[in-house]
Write a protein that holds these residues in place. Structure first.
Motif, PDB file in Angstrom:
ATOM      1  N   LEU A  41      21.807  11.225   8.969  1.00 54.69           N
ATOM      2  CA  LEU A  41      22.913  11.104   9.914  1.00 54.69           C
ATOM      3  C   LEU A  41      24.258  11.245   9.215  1.00 54.69           C
ATOM      4  N   ASN A  42      24.385  10.647   8.038  1.00 56.48           N
ATOM      5  CA  ASN A  42      25.630  10.784   7.286  1.00 56.48           C
ATOM      6  C   ASN A  42      25.881  12.233   6.893  1.00 56.48           C
ATOM      7  N   ALA A  43      24.816  12.928   6.498  1.00 57.58           N
ATOM      8  CA  ALA A  43      24.964  14.334   6.131  1.00 57.58           C
ATOM      9  C   ALA A  43      25.368  15.169   7.340  1.00 57.58           C
ATOM     10  N   LEU A  44      24.796  14.857   8.487  1.00 59.98           N
ATOM     11  CA  LEU A  44      25.175  15.580   9.706  1.00 59.98           C
ATOM     12  C   LEU A  44      26.621  15.302  10.080  1.00 59.98           C
ATOM     13  N   GLU A  45      27.055  14.078   9.892  1.00 59.53           N
ATOM     14  CA  GLU A  45      28.448  13.752  10.198  1.00 59.53           C
ATOM     15  C   GLU A  45      29.390  14.530   9.300  1.00 59.53           C
ATOM     16  N   ASP A  46      28.995  14.703   8.037  1.00 62.81           N
ATOM     17  CA  ASP A  46      29.828  15.444   7.093  1.00 62.81           C
ATOM     18  C   ASP A  46      29.899  16.922   7.411  1.00 62.81           C
ATOM     19  N   THR A  47      28.898  17.439   8.145  1.00 55.70           N
ATOM     20  CA  THR A  47      28.899  18.869   8.478  1.00 55.70           C
ATOM     21  C   THR A  47      29.524  19.135   9.842  1.00 55.70           C
ATOM     22  N   SER A  48      30.031  18.077  10.506  1.00 57.44           N
ATOM     23  CA  SER A  48      30.455  18.225  11.901  1.00 57.44           C
ATOM     24  C   SER A  48      31.619  19.186  12.072  1.00 57.44           C
ATOM     25  N   GLU A  71      20.547  24.090   6.041  1.00 52.80           N
ATOM     26  CA  GLU A  71      20.848  24.392   4.640  1.00 52.80           C
ATOM     27  C   GLU A  71      21.870  23.414   4.075  1.00 52.80           C
ATOM     28  N   GLU A  72      22.853  23.018   4.874  1.00 54.07           N
ATOM     29  CA  GLU A  72      23.841  22.064   4.384  1.00 54.07           C
ATOM     30  C   GLU A  72      23.212  20.702   4.142  1.00 54.07           C
ATOM     31  N   LEU A  73      22.270  20.302   5.017  1.00 51.81           N
ATOM     32  CA  LEU A  73      21.573  19.045   4.786  1.00 51.81           C
ATOM     33  C   LEU A  73      20.733  19.113   3.518  1.00 51.81           C
ATOM     34  N   ALA A  74      20.134  20.274   3.249  1.00 50.69           N
ATOM     35  CA  ALA A  74      19.350  20.426   2.026  1.00 50.69           C
ATOM     36  C   ALA A  74      20.226  20.210   0.794  1.00 50.69           C
ATOM     37  N   LEU A  83       0.835  -1.206   0.000  1.00 49.81           N
ATOM     38  CA  LEU A  83       0.000   0.000   0.000  1.00 49.81           C
ATOM     39  C   LEU A  83       0.874   1.262   0.000  1.00 49.81           C
ATOM     40  N   ILE A  84       1.904   1.274   0.840  1.00 49.79           N
ATOM     41  CA  ILE A  84       2.804   2.424   0.895  1.00 49.79           C
ATOM     42  C   ILE A  84       3.462   2.636  -0.468  1.00 49.79           C
ATOM     43  N   GLY A  85       3.863   1.557  -1.111  1.00 47.85           N
ATOM     44  CA  GLY A  85       4.496   1.669  -2.430  1.00 47.85           C
ATOM     45  C   GLY A  85       3.557   2.238  -3.478  1.00 47.85           C
ATOM     46  N   ARG A  86       2.255   1.904  -3.393  1.00 50.45           N
ATOM     47  CA  ARG A  86       1.294   2.447  -4.347  1.00 50.45           C
ATOM     48  C   ARG A  86       1.007   3.923  -4.106  1.00 50.45           C
ATOM     49  N   GLU A  87       1.032   4.321  -2.859  1.00 49.70           N
ATOM     50  CA  GLU A  87       0.570   5.670  -2.513  1.00 49.70           C
ATOM     51  C   GLU A  87       1.669   6.728  -2.494  1.00 49.70           C
ATOM     52  N   PHE A  88       2.931   6.327  -2.334  1.00 48.87           N
ATOM     53  CA  PHE A  88       3.987   7.320  -2.178  1.00 48.87           C
ATOM     54  C   PHE A  88       5.166   6.994  -3.083  1.00 48.87           C
ATOM     55  N   SER A  89       5.580   7.982  -3.865  1.00 50.27           N
ATOM     56  CA  SER A  89       6.796   7.846  -4.649  1.00 50.27           C
ATOM     57  C   SER A  89       7.994   7.973  -3.711  1.00 50.27           C
ATOM     58  N   PRO A  90       9.112   7.349  -4.052  1.00 53.73           N
ATOM     59  CA  PRO A  90      10.292   7.507  -3.188  1.00 53.73           C
ATOM     60  C   PRO A  90      10.679   8.977  -3.063  1.00 53.73           C
ATOM     61  N   ASN A  91      10.859   9.418  -1.857  1.00 50.02           N
ATOM     62  CA  ASN A  91      11.280  10.800  -1.594  1.00 50.02           C
ATOM     63  C   ASN A  91      12.483  10.765  -0.657  1.00 50.02           C
ATOM     64  N   PRO A  92      13.644  10.374  -1.167  1.00 49.79           N
ATOM     65  CA  PRO A  92      14.810  10.189  -0.297  1.00 49.79           C
ATOM     66  C   PRO A  92      15.109  11.443   0.522  1.00 49.79           C
ATOM     67  N   GLY A  93      15.267  11.243   1.799  1.00 46.06           N
ATOM     68  CA  GLY A  93      15.685  12.345   2.649  1.00 46.06           C
ATOM     69  C   GLY A  93      14.587  13.286   3.084  1.00 46.06           C
ATOM     70  N   TYR A  94      13.310  12.977   2.803  1.00 45.63           N
ATOM     71  CA  TYR A  94      12.247  13.888   3.245  1.00 45.63           C
ATOM     72  C   TYR A  94      11.906  13.575   4.699  1.00 45.63           C
ATOM     73  N   LEU A  95      12.376  14.431   5.603  1.00 38.67           N
ATOM     74  CA  LEU A  95      12.156  14.264   7.043  1.00 38.67           C
ATOM     75  C   LEU A  95      11.503  15.521   7.592  1.00 38.67           C
ATOM     76  N   ASN A  96      10.402  15.935   6.960  1.00 34.62           N
ATOM     77  CA  ASN A  96       9.823  17.231   7.301  1.00 34.62           C
ATOM     78  C   ASN A  96       8.293  17.198   7.345  1.00 34.62           C
TER      79      ASN A  96
END
Length: 378
Positions: free
Chosen positions: A362-369, A329-332, A22-35
């Motif tokens: 988490l990887n993006a946050l580590e890169d901005t540390s 902004e860096e995560l964006a 059901l989730i696969g039918r209803e939502f396209s992949p949106n990598p990194g959308y945590l908002n």
């Protein structure tokens, strides 16, 4: 309109796993959308219905009675979600406008109690109402602050800025002891929290976050006795017989909470009805387990990075990282969508979020540390 009760042989949702098909039918992949705490993603069926409706509007296929039936379906779905009768649910367009109806009903000089950092749609109508006394207290002291002069306690079930979960049981007990009513904003809770609106007097909720609808629709639950509300926004749609209420003053309003309805902007409600179907079909137990597991994964990763989440975020799918707002902004730029709120970084997890999305953040946050200063509370 189909709901989960109409689907033949629909399996019951597991409290620990989402129906991935059901989730696969209803939502396209949106990598990194945590908002989601800013805006939820629209399910495919809601998007299709909106496209159909826009096409109908362009060629004159406009059946208002059929559209209103879909609006009414949203009322029923929402009522079922929060455990109240549809007759207690009023339709609006924004939370602030519906809170204003409650503010207009309070007697002059009444005390309204709320918390520091509350989303402005809740306290602001009371601040600007005629001769009300708005008292703001720390969130942890809300229940203890209810007193004999308190007429209404107004608070969000989950706070927007940091995800803090209100101790509604304690607030209800204190309010009842002093004869006060309660208004709960469920905008950041309904759609993942197992929330029972029957326990509270007034409930308001925008539908464009965890309920996955378009912006422009909101619900209000009122007490069975009407809670002393006056229909200060009365209109033809609030009439006992809508199609007999189109001309002249409407003298006979609906005997239910519909007397507080606003005439609906159809498009947001069409999308909301379809989005609520998805929430019901997936099931709140499965959504809550999924959302909270991802939030805990994020918190654990933050600990390993030396960037602990705010303790207020515990038990919530909204996670705040104090002092990390500059990293947004860096995560964006790394393809991760989060929000900056109250100086912190706010991430939020919902049914379309995956473990890979959490790890990407988490990887993006580590890169901005190295380059991004983080103020870790001591």
């Amino acid at each position: 309109m189909k709901t989960s009760r109409d689907l033949p042989n629909a399996p019951a949702a597991s409290p620990n796993a989402l129906p991935t098909d059901l989730i696969g039918r209803e939502f396209s992949p949106n990598p990194g959308y945590l908002n989601t705490a800013s805006h939820g993603l629209l399910p495919a069926r809601a998007a299709r219905r909106l496209r159909e409706a826009v096409e109908d509007l362009t060629v004159g296929r406009i059946d208002q009675e059929a559209l209103i039936e879909e609006v009414e379906a949203a009322r029923v779905l929402w009522a079922r979600l929060v455990g109240v009768a549809p007759e207690r649910v009023a339709l609006g367009s924004t939370v602030a406008a519906q809170v204003s109806v409650v503010a207009a009903a309070l007697p002059r000089g009444a005390e309204v109690l709320t918390v520091e950092g509350e989303f402005s749609s809740v306290p602001t109508p009371f601040l600007h109402a005629d001769d009300l006394r708005l008292r703001v207290v720390p969130p942890a002291g809300l229940a203890d602050s209810v007193g004999p002069d308190t007429a209404l306690v107004a608070v969000s079930a989950a706070q927007s800025a940091d995800g803090r979960i209100a101790d509604l049981a304690a607030v209800r007990e204190a309010a009842r002891a002093h004869g006060a009513r309660i208004l709960v904003d469920a905008t950041q809770a309904a759609g993942w929290m197992d929330y029972d609106a029957e326990a509270d007097d007034f409930v308001v909720c925008g539908t464009y976050k965890w309920l996955l609808g378009p912006r422009g629709a909101s619900f209000m639950v009122v007490p069975p006795d009407g809670g002393g509300l006056r229909p200060v926004q009365a209109n033809w749609f609030a009439g006992a017989d809508r199609w007999e209420s189109c001309y002249g003053p409407v003298r006979d309003l609906a005997p239910t909470a519909a007397r507080f309805d606003l005439a609906p902007a159809y498009l947001p409600w069409l999308g909301t009805a379809r989005a609520l179907e998805v929430i019901e079909e997936v099931g709140i137990d499965a959504i809550r387990a999924h959302d909270l597991a991802l939030a805990e994964r994020f918190r654990s990763g933050l600990e390993r990075l030396g960037r602990p989440a705010a303790p207020e975020s515990a038990g919530s799918p909204i996670v705040s990282v104090p002092g990390a707002g500059a990293a947004v902004e860096e995560l964006a730029r790394a393809g991760v969508s989060v929000a900056a709120r109250d100086g912190g970084l706010r991430a939020s997890f919902h049914l379309y979020t995956t473990e890979a999305d959490v790890d990407r953040a988490l990887n993006a946050l580590e890169d901005t540390s190295v380059d991004t200063p983080i103020d870790v509370p001591g």
